[in-house]
Design an enzyme around this catalytic site. Structure first.
Site, short mmCIF file in Angstrom:
data_model
loop_
_atom_site.label_atom_id
_atom_site.label_comp_id
_atom_site.label_asym_id
_atom_site.label_seq_id
_atom_site.Cartn_x
_atom_site.Cartn_y
_atom_site.Cartn_z
N GLU A 43 0.77 -1.38 0.24
CA GLU A 43 -0.08 -0.06 0.16
C GLU A 43 0.89 1.17 -0.07
O GLU A 43 0.39 2.26 -0.74
CB GLU A 43 -0.93 -0.12 1.14
CG GLU A 43 -2.16 -0.98 1.07
CD GLU A 43 -2.84 -0.72 -0.17
OE1 GLU A 43 -3.13 0.46 -0.47
OE2 GLU A 43 -3.76 -1.64 -0.48
N CYS A 199 -12.31 0.56 -15.95
CA CYS A 199 -12.84 1.98 -15.77
C CYS A 199 -11.72 3.05 -15.63
O CYS A 199 -11.45 3.64 -14.50
CB CYS A 199 -13.83 2.04 -14.54
SG CYS A 199 -14.80 3.42 -14.55
N CYS A 206 -15.21 0.79 -21.76
CA CYS A 206 -16.81 0.47 -21.39
C CYS A 206 -17.14 -0.89 -21.85
O CYS A 206 -18.21 -1.67 -21.09
CB CYS A 206 -17.52 1.55 -21.86
SG CYS A 206 -17.12 3.15 -21.01
N CYS A 209 -16.81 -3.70 -19.23
CA CYS A 209 -17.27 -3.52 -18.00
C CYS A 209 -18.47 -4.47 -17.54
O CYS A 209 -19.54 -4.37 -18.24
CB CYS A 209 -17.61 -1.74 -17.78
SG CYS A 209 -18.31 -1.61 -16.15
N CYS A 215 -24.21 1.61 -15.42
CA CYS A 215 -23.60 3.06 -15.39
C CYS A 215 -24.38 4.27 -15.51
O CYS A 215 -24.66 4.30 -16.66
CB CYS A 215 -22.24 2.50 -16.28
SG CYS A 215 -21.31 4.29 -16.02
#
Length: 298
Positions: A43, A199, A206, A209, A215
């Site tokens: 992280e 995305c 798209c 997706c 969406c």
């Protein structure tokens, strides 16, 4: 304030999670045997840095410092040296400070509560939630730029989210958060992955997706962003680049470096070079031994 009621919210979560189970990249910090420390290191490294650049440094780091205690036992300058060219080297400094705090305050074990994680050096709202979620399967919202972009488009119908996390972002994320902790952790990883590989900011895929039909942004015809100007990150010729050049010289040399070598590393702007060097010393990344020789912090 109560979180909003999101139409088809459960279906949106289910579709993204189903997609993730078949499409997730095999990354070392996601594997079942990844330790909480490995998740924490990932992280820190992944902040503003692509996965491809992080992978080799991450592997070398965990080989050398498999526990917080191992890192805390070495000088902070070694952490900065091992950080290499990941950028934003203060992250290495803060990760070393967090490892030291974990060793001193938590018996060398990465804490498992959001509050204890957030209290560590270099850990903010997002990182605390991510570590608690991914390392310990706790139920927390996890809002990085990728997740916020997914929620902005699918729920709010806006192409890009605000530059930083807003109360509205938190309310939407809370409304979508599954009740079971394990499901919430999987949703956090899945929505982050969707933003990272499908995305995306500049060229969203798209057609690939899993929530295309849900969406709001797509349904509205993909209206162009009309918010405050989005500033692209610049690097060439900046103080950050100057700092990076100076640090590169110091990283590649065990021991101290004479001022002349640093001067040769950045010749385009003397005032900028001195400003960069002064800031590195002020940040505790570099020590000035006698004004004419410099070294990574001990």
């Amino acid at each position: 304030m109560e979180p909003p009621k999101i139409e088809h919210g459960d279906e949106l979560v289910d579709r993204v999670v189903d997609w993730y189970r078949g499409a997730a990249r095999d990354l070392p910090w996601r594997r079942p045997d990844a330790s909480p420390w490995a998740v924490m290191v990932s992280e820190f490294m992944l902040q503003q840095t692509p996965v491809a650049r992080v992978l080799p440094v991450f592997e070398a780091w965990l080989t050398r410092w498999p526990t917080p205690a191992a890192l805390a036992a070495e000088p902070v300058g070694e952490a900065v040296r091992a950080w290499g060219r990941l950028g934003y080297p203060r992250r290495a400094q803060r990760l070393h400070a967090a490892a030291t705090a974990i060793e001193e305050d938590f018996d060398g074990v990465v804490p498992d509560t959001y509050e204890d994680l957030w209290a560590l050096p270099g850990v903010g709202e997002y990182t605390a939630g991510a570590i608690a979620s991914f390392a310990y399967r706790k139920r927390h919202i996890v809002l990085d730029t990728n997740v916020r972009r997914v929620l902005s488009r699918t729920v709010s119908g806006v192409e890009y989210p605000a530059p930083s996390t807003t109360p509205a972002d938190r309310r939407v994320a809370t409304a979508l958060l599954p009740e079971r902790a394990a499901d919430a952790a999987e949703w956090a990883a899945a929505s982050m992955e969707l933003g990272a590989v499908v995305c995306t900011a500049r060229a969203p895929r798209c057609a690939d997706c899993p929530v295309l039909s849900l969406c709001t942004w797509v349904t509205a015809g993909k209206p162009p962003y009309d918010g405050p100007p989005r500033r692209g990150q610049t690097y060439e010729g900046t103080d950050r680049q100057a700092r990076g050049r100076l640090l590169a010289v110091l990283r590649d040399t065990h021991g101290s470096v004479p001022r002349e070598e640093l001067e040769a590393a950045w010749t385009r702007d003397v005032a900028q070079r001195e400003r960069a060097l002064t800031s590195l010393v002020a940040d505790g990344l570099v020590v000035a031994l006698d004004g004419e020789r410099f070294a990574l912090a001990h």
